[in-house]
Motif scaffolding. Structure first.
Motif, PDB file in Angstrom:
ATOM      1  N   MET A   1       0.821  -1.209   0.000  1.00 25.29           N
ATOM      2  CA  MET A   1       0.000   0.000   0.000  1.00 25.29           C
ATOM      3  C   MET A   1       0.862   1.269   0.000  1.00 25.29           C
ATOM      4  SD  MET A   1      -2.883   1.558  -0.013  1.00 25.29           S
ATOM      5  CE  MET A   1      -4.111   0.295   0.282  1.00 25.29           C
ATOM      6  N   TRP A   2       1.940   1.265   0.849  1.00 20.95           N
ATOM      7  CA  TRP A   2       2.779   2.463   0.931  1.00 20.95           C
ATOM      8  C   TRP A   2       3.440   2.780  -0.400  1.00 20.95           C
ATOM      9  CZ3 TRP A   2       7.805   1.577  -0.309  1.00 20.95           C
ATOM     10  CH2 TRP A   2       8.292   0.278  -0.139  1.00 20.95           C
ATOM     11  N   LEU A   3       3.780   1.708  -1.176  1.00 18.91           N
ATOM     12  CA  LEU A   3       4.401   1.941  -2.482  1.00 18.91           C
ATOM     13  C   LEU A   3       3.404   2.592  -3.433  1.00 18.91           C
ATOM     14  CD1 LEU A   3       6.810   1.620  -4.355  1.00 18.91           C
ATOM     15  CD2 LEU A   3       6.008  -0.684  -4.911  1.00 18.91           C
ATOM     16  N   LEU A   4       2.168   2.137  -3.393  1.00 20.15           N
ATOM     17  CA  LEU A   4       1.130   2.726  -4.240  1.00 20.15           C
ATOM     18  C   LEU A   4       0.902   4.187  -3.869  1.00 20.15           C
ATOM     19  CD1 LEU A   4      -1.125   2.515  -6.337  1.00 20.15           C
ATOM     20  CD2 LEU A   4      -2.638   1.652  -4.520  1.00 20.15           C
ATOM     21  N   ILE A   5       0.846   4.465  -2.558  1.00 19.18           N
ATOM     22  CA  ILE A   5       0.650   5.849  -2.109  1.00 19.18           C
ATOM     23  C   ILE A   5       1.812   6.725  -2.557  1.00 19.18           C
ATOM     24  CG2 ILE A   5       0.525   7.349  -0.069  1.00 19.18           C
ATOM     25  CD1 ILE A   5      -1.028   5.123   1.323  1.00 19.18           C
ATOM     26  N   SER A   6       3.051   6.196  -2.468  1.00 21.13           N
ATOM     27  CA  SER A   6       4.229   6.963  -2.888  1.00 21.13           C
ATOM     28  C   SER A   6       4.157   7.309  -4.368  1.00 21.13           C
ATOM     29  CB  SER A   6       5.504   6.158  -2.605  1.00 21.13           C
ATOM     30  OG  SER A   6       5.643   5.890  -1.231  1.00 21.13           O
ATOM     31  N   ILE A   7       3.768   6.326  -5.181  1.00 20.04           N
ATOM     32  CA  ILE A   7       3.655   6.571  -6.628  1.00 20.04           C
ATOM     33  C   ILE A   7       2.551   7.589  -6.909  1.00 20.04           C
ATOM     34  CG2 ILE A   7       3.003   5.505  -8.831  1.00 20.04           C
ATOM     35  CD1 ILE A   7       4.409   2.962  -7.851  1.00 20.04           C
ATOM     36  N   LEU A   8       1.431   7.478  -6.178  1.00 18.21           N
ATOM     37  CA  LEU A   8       0.334   8.420  -6.380  1.00 18.21           C
ATOM     38  C   LEU A   8       0.746   9.841  -5.991  1.00 18.21           C
ATOM     39  CD1 LEU A   8      -2.732   6.350  -5.093  1.00 18.21           C
ATOM     40  CD2 LEU A   8      -2.207   6.979  -7.458  1.00 18.21           C
ATOM     41  N   VAL A   9       1.478   9.979  -4.877  1.00 22.75           N
ATOM     42  CA  VAL A   9       1.931  11.300  -4.440  1.00 22.75           C
ATOM     43  C   VAL A   9       2.865  11.917  -5.471  1.00 22.75           C
ATOM     44  CG1 VAL A   9       3.380  12.512  -2.755  1.00 22.75           C
ATOM     45  CG2 VAL A   9       1.620  10.934  -1.968  1.00 22.75           C
ATOM     46  N   LEU A  10       3.861  11.151  -5.915  1.00 26.81           N
ATOM     47  CA  LEU A  10       4.815  11.666  -6.896  1.00 26.81           C
ATOM     48  C   LEU A  10       4.114  12.007  -8.207  1.00 26.81           C
ATOM     49  CD1 LEU A  10       7.840   9.264  -6.263  1.00 26.81           C
ATOM     50  CD2 LEU A  10       7.686  11.689  -5.682  1.00 26.81           C
ATOM     51  N   SER A  11       3.187  11.138  -8.632  1.00 25.87           N
ATOM     52  CA  SER A  11       2.457  11.399  -9.878  1.00 25.87           C
ATOM     53  C   SER A  11       1.612  12.668  -9.757  1.00 25.87           C
ATOM     54  CB  SER A  11       1.561  10.201 -10.221  1.00 25.87           C
ATOM     55  OG  SER A  11       2.332   9.044 -10.450  1.00 25.87           O
ATOM     56  N   PHE A  12       1.002  12.869  -8.582  1.00 21.99           N
ATOM     57  CA  PHE A  12       0.197  14.059  -8.343  1.00 21.99           C
ATOM     58  C   PHE A  12       1.049  15.320  -8.409  1.00 21.99           C
ATOM     59  CE2 PHE A  12      -1.604  17.046  -5.112  1.00 21.99           C
ATOM     60  CZ  PHE A  12      -2.726  17.418  -5.827  1.00 21.99           C
ATOM     61  N   LEU A  13       2.238  15.284  -7.800  1.00 23.55           N
ATOM     62  CA  LEU A  13       3.130  16.446  -7.814  1.00 23.55           C
ATOM     63  C   LEU A  13       3.604  16.754  -9.230  1.00 23.55           C
ATOM     64  CD1 LEU A  13       5.291  15.804  -4.615  1.00 23.55           C
ATOM     65  CD2 LEU A  13       3.310  17.297  -4.879  1.00 23.55           C
ATOM     66  N   ILE A  14       3.923  15.702  -9.971  1.00 23.43           N
ATOM     67  CA  ILE A  14       4.379  15.892 -11.350  1.00 23.43           C
ATOM     68  C   ILE A  14       3.237  16.423 -12.212  1.00 23.43           C
ATOM     69  CG2 ILE A  14       5.204  14.675 -13.405  1.00 23.43           C
ATOM     70  CD1 ILE A  14       6.578  12.739 -11.272  1.00 23.43           C
ATOM     71  N   PHE A  15       2.037  15.877 -11.999  1.00 22.31           N
ATOM     72  CA  PHE A  15       0.872  16.360 -12.740  1.00 22.31           C
ATOM     73  C   PHE A  15       0.672  17.853 -12.512  1.00 22.31           C
ATOM     74  CE2 PHE A  15      -3.621  17.560 -12.323  1.00 22.31           C
ATOM     75  CZ  PHE A  15      -4.050  17.396 -13.633  1.00 22.31           C
ATOM     76  N   PHE A  16       0.773  18.284 -11.257  1.00 23.00           N
ATOM     77  CA  PHE A  16       0.582  19.693 -10.935  1.00 23.00           C
ATOM     78  C   PHE A  16       1.656  20.550 -11.609  1.00 23.00           C
ATOM     79  CE2 PHE A  16      -2.808  21.064  -8.254  1.00 23.00           C
ATOM     80  CZ  PHE A  16      -2.566  22.394  -7.983  1.00 23.00           C
ATOM     81  N   HIS A  17       2.902  20.057 -11.596  1.00 20.30           N
ATOM     82  CA  HIS A  17       4.012  20.779 -12.231  1.00 20.30           C
ATOM     83  C   HIS A  17       3.748  20.963 -13.726  1.00 20.30           C
ATOM     84  CE1 HIS A  17       8.301  21.968 -12.628  1.00 20.30           C
ATOM     85  NE2 HIS A  17       8.165  21.435 -13.827  1.00 20.30           N
ATOM     86  N   GLU A  18       3.415  19.859 -14.374  1.00 18.35           N
ATOM     87  CA  GLU A  18       3.191  19.930 -15.818  1.00 18.35           C
ATOM     88  C   GLU A  18       1.926  20.699 -16.160  1.00 18.35           C
ATOM     89  OE1 GLU A  18       5.551  19.145 -17.679  1.00 18.35           O
ATOM     90  OE2 GLU A  18       6.730  18.072 -16.184  1.00 18.35           O
ATOM     91  N   LEU A  19       0.931  20.650 -15.268  1.00 18.46           N
ATOM     92  CA  LEU A  19      -0.290  21.419 -15.495  1.00 18.46           C
ATOM     93  C   LEU A  19       0.020  22.909 -15.517  1.00 18.46           C
ATOM     94  CD1 LEU A  19      -3.392  21.360 -15.770  1.00 18.46           C
ATOM     95  CD2 LEU A  19      -3.523  21.517 -13.277  1.00 18.46           C
ATOM     96  N   GLY A  20       0.961  23.344 -14.667  1.00 21.18           N
ATOM     97  CA  GLY A  20       1.371  24.747 -14.684  1.00 21.18           C
ATOM     98  C   GLY A  20       1.928  25.144 -16.041  1.00 21.18           C
ATOM     99  N   HIS A  21       2.851  24.326 -16.578  1.00 19.63           N
ATOM    100  CA  HIS A  21       3.386  24.591 -17.920  1.00 19.63           C
ATOM    101  C   HIS A  21       2.255  24.624 -18.945  1.00 19.63           C
ATOM    102  CE1 HIS A  21       7.520  24.404 -16.748  1.00 19.63           C
ATOM    103  NE2 HIS A  21       7.512  23.119 -16.437  1.00 19.63           N
ATOM    104  N   PHE A  22       1.388  23.629 -18.871  1.00 19.44           N
ATOM    105  CA  PHE A  22       0.320  23.465 -19.862  1.00 19.44           C
ATOM    106  C   PHE A  22      -0.607  24.683 -19.898  1.00 19.44           C
ATOM    107  CE2 PHE A  22      -4.059  22.170 -20.804  1.00 19.44           C
ATOM    108  CZ  PHE A  22      -3.906  21.555 -22.037  1.00 19.44           C
ATOM    109  N   LEU A  23      -1.076  25.112 -18.739  1.00 20.51           N
ATOM    110  CA  LEU A  23      -2.057  26.202 -18.688  1.00 20.51           C
ATOM    111  C   LEU A  23      -1.486  27.513 -19.208  1.00 20.51           C
ATOM    112  CD1 LEU A  23      -3.764  25.488 -15.238  1.00 20.51           C
ATOM    113  CD2 LEU A  23      -4.682  25.048 -17.526  1.00 20.51           C
ATOM    114  N   ILE A  24      -0.249  27.835 -18.821  1.00 20.67           N
ATOM    115  CA  ILE A  24       0.335  29.101 -19.274  1.00 20.67           C
ATOM    116  C   ILE A  24       0.728  29.018 -20.751  1.00 20.67           C
ATOM    117  CG2 ILE A  24       2.141  30.816 -18.857  1.00 20.67           C
ATOM    118  CD1 ILE A  24       0.014  30.551 -16.665  1.00 20.67           C
TER     119      ILE A  24
END
Length: 353
Positions: A1-24
């Motif tokens: 479970m902790w591995l899945l949560i870690s992947i989800l957290v990292l994916s969420f942070l990366i998504f937010f980062h790339e979303l910033g690039h995308f929107l602007i």
């Protein structure tokens, strides 16, 4: 479970980062060809409008592919109106900065949530006063709870050191003793001390030690934005200071961590509860935002430097120089990643059972 949560957290942070690039990028009329969470083979993909959205095989990363931009070969450019290359340097800088800006904004929002839910912190309750200190002379005793210093509300123990450490003038301290609110004025002394990196420094002190009481601290609506702002700034400063100490050799390179260390930290935070998970997610988000602004050619910060050069001299950097600098940047990043992974494995191998 902790591995899945870690992947989800990292994916969420990366998504937010790339979303910033995308929107602007879209705001300035740049066509985004690919928006991918992860690198490598695309496992799931769907094209909406002119953009292909994908989830790729390697979850430790992600990217936005804009028209006219190729990080692996920056000499491949496109001069169409909807290309990244044709935009004014200041617009390109905004697009490049937006990823880190999104991560920092995400951390700020997470700290607001933490402030609302409450966080277990070391309370500003005195456990001991030091001999011949300003606090002893002022009459402070065990179990006194500091409420305010001058106009600064004191919520947690760290607030005391943050406020006092650089003050050498009289301080008005409001505190609680046996349910009675009292005030006293004292002047801090300067003493030799050490910072968190073990360096010798001069620091103001009043001569008190914490009792060690831990309690849940919440923040009122009017306090949330200052709290979130201060925590974001504090975390960013600690990251920058740590990198500075690594560069000048105060911290050994063995302290550098890689993806395994990040997963372990997220796992430990998960075991400690949702608030701890939010806190470590905010810290990693700021880390991601700050590190991406470093002037390394393969990172956003390196591209921002190129855009500033173009803005000043009114022409882009020479293609051959740009290509060589980008290759150097990728090699440097791969070396740092390899060092981080080596350190992670070394820590696991030498850890006593």
């Amino acid at each position: 479970m902790w591995l899945l949560i870690s992947i989800l957290v990292l994916s969420f942070l990366i998504f937010f980062h790339e979303l910033g690039h995308f929107l602007i990028a879209r705001l300035f009329g740049v066509r985004v060809e690919v928006f991918s969470i992860g690198f490598g083979k695309k496992l799931i993909k769907k094209t909406i409008g002119n953009t292909e959205y994908a989830i790729s095989a390697i979850p430790l990363g992600g990217y936005v592919k804009m028209k006219g931009q190729d990080d692996l070969n920056p000499t491949l450019q496109n001069r169409d109106d909807d290309s990244f290359n044709t935009k004014a340097p200041w617009k390109k800088i905004c697009i490049l900065f937006a990823g880190s800006g999104a991560n920092i904004m995400l951390a700020f929002l997470l700290y607001i949530v933490i402030g609302v839910l409450g966080i277990n912190s070391l309370l500003p309750v005195i456990g001991e006063t030091m001999q011949d200190s300003p606090a002893m002379s002022a009459g402070f005793t065990k179990d006194d709870k500091i409420l305010k210093i001058d106009d600064k509300d004191i919520k947690i123990w760290r607030d005391i050191s943050d406020y006092v450490s650089n003050k050498n003038k009289p301080l008005l301290i409001t505190f609680e003793r046996n349910r009675e609110i009292l005030q006293v004025t004292l002047t801090p002394k300067i003493k030799d001390s050490k910072n968190i990196f073990g360096e010798d420094i001069k620091q103001s002190f009043i001569g008190i030690k914490a009792k060690g009481e831990i309690g849940k601290v919440t923040y009122k609506v009017s306090e949330l934005i200052p709290f979130a702002f201060n925590e974001t700034i504090y975390s960013g400063k600690m990251i920058l200071l740590s990198i500075q100490k690594l560069i000048i050799g105060i911290l050994p390179t063995s302290e550098l961590g890689g993806p395994i260390a990040i997963v372990q930290i997220i796992s430990q935070a998960t075991d400690s509860g949702i608030i701890a998970l939010f806190g470590i997610t905010a810290l990693i988000s700021i880390n991601l935002g700050v590190l991406n602004l470093f002037p390394i050619p393969a990172l956003d910060g390196g591209h921002i430097i190129f855009c500033i050069y173009e803005w000043i001299v009114k022409k882009p950097l020479n293609e051959n120089v740009l290509y060589r600098l980008t290759i150097f940047g990728w090699v440097l990043l791969l070396c740092l990643m390899a060092l981080g992974i080596y350190n992670d494995i070394s820590r696991i191998a030498t850890k006593t059972p």
